[in-house]
Design an enzyme around this catalytic site. Structure first.
Site, PDB file in Angstrom:
ATOM      1  N   HIS A  37       2.344 -41.797  47.543  1.00  0.00           N
ATOM      2  CA  HIS A  37       1.784 -40.419  47.488  1.00  0.00           C
ATOM      3  C   HIS A  37       2.457 -39.328  47.508  1.00  0.00           C
ATOM      4  O   HIS A  37       4.266 -39.784  47.908  1.00  0.00           O
ATOM      5  CB  HIS A  37       0.956 -40.135  48.549  1.00  0.00           C
ATOM      6  CG  HIS A  37       1.810 -40.101  49.844  1.00  0.00           C
ATOM      7  ND1 HIS A  37       1.939 -41.617  50.705  1.00  0.00           N
ATOM      8  CD2 HIS A  37       1.861 -39.383  50.686  1.00  0.00           C
ATOM      9  CE1 HIS A  37       2.666 -40.829  52.061  1.00  0.00           C
ATOM     10  NE2 HIS A  37       2.565 -39.795  52.485  1.00  0.00           N
ATOM     11  N   HIS A 121       8.284 -34.731  46.502  1.00  0.00           N
ATOM     12  CA  HIS A 121       8.567 -36.161  46.820  1.00  0.00           C
ATOM     13  C   HIS A 121       7.349 -37.705  46.815  1.00  0.00           C
ATOM     14  O   HIS A 121       6.817 -37.152  46.919  1.00  0.00           O
ATOM     15  CB  HIS A 121       9.729 -36.629  47.480  1.00  0.00           C
ATOM     16  CG  HIS A 121       9.851 -36.912  48.774  1.00  0.00           C
ATOM     17  ND1 HIS A 121       9.066 -35.516  49.800  1.00  0.00           N
ATOM     18  CD2 HIS A 121       9.517 -37.717  50.107  1.00  0.00           C
ATOM     19  CE1 HIS A 121       9.183 -35.598  51.127  1.00  0.00           C
ATOM     20  NE2 HIS A 121       9.191 -36.538  50.645  1.00  0.00           N
TER      21      HIS A 121
END
Length: 179
Positions: A37, A121
């Site tokens: 995620h 990220h």
């Protein structure tokens, strides 16, 4: 007491492509693909009334615009003592605006400001005992990172249990974005 955070889900095909980067780095504990995620805002452990307030506050952002995310490179956090390997995201004004809007509504709901700078990220591995040289070598040997793009049509409120490395993550609520 739930542990909450907001984020973006990673589509299955993108997750699969990222999973092909796994292996060959000593000290890496690879994240399960289903737990990939992009964290937008870590909320932390909150009581149930605050969890309800958070969920209600995030409803106000459903009119945010849809956008695309583009993963462009591998990187690590921790400098000389690397602690995680990640897939980095191309800068996106729309993504930054969504994250900043979440920060504002969550502070208005009574949460303290996020102490860390937002660096979008996807964490691929948690590192323990890997050196900066190990990580640099791994990234160099991984070869060219073929960019991966996907459309974002919603963000989600996740819960997690207190564990080493996080996961499993549960989607508690989702918030569609405007077309």
């Amino acid at each position: 007491m739930p542990r909450l955070f907001t984020g973006l889900e990673i589509p299955e095909d993108v997750g699969y492509a990222l999973s092909l980067k796994r292996g060959g780095l000593s000290g890496a504990r690879w994240i399960d693909v289903e737990n990939y995620h992009i964290t937008l805002r870590f909320i932390g452990d909150v009581d149930h009334p605050m969890a309800e307030e958070v969920a209600d506050s995030l409803d106000r952002l459903a009119n945010s615009m849809r956008f695309d995310v583009r993963l462009t490179h591998l990187g690590s956090f921790g400098g000389d003592k690397p602690r995680s390997l990640y897939a980095g995201i191309e800068p996106s004004e729309t993504l930054n605006r969504l994250q900043a809007a979440q920060e504002r509504v969550l502070q208005r709901a009574g949460l303290p400001p996020e102490g860390r700078k937002f660096v979008p990220h996807v964490t691929l591995a948690r590192l323990r005992g890997s050196t900066a040289l190990d990580v640099a070598r791994f990234i160099a040997e991984a070869g060219r990172f073929e960019p991966l793009s996907f459309p974002v049509g919603r963000f989600v409120l996740y819960s997690s249990r207190d564990s080493v490395g996080g996961g499993p993550y549960v989607v508690e609520q989702h918030y569609p974005l405007a077309a």
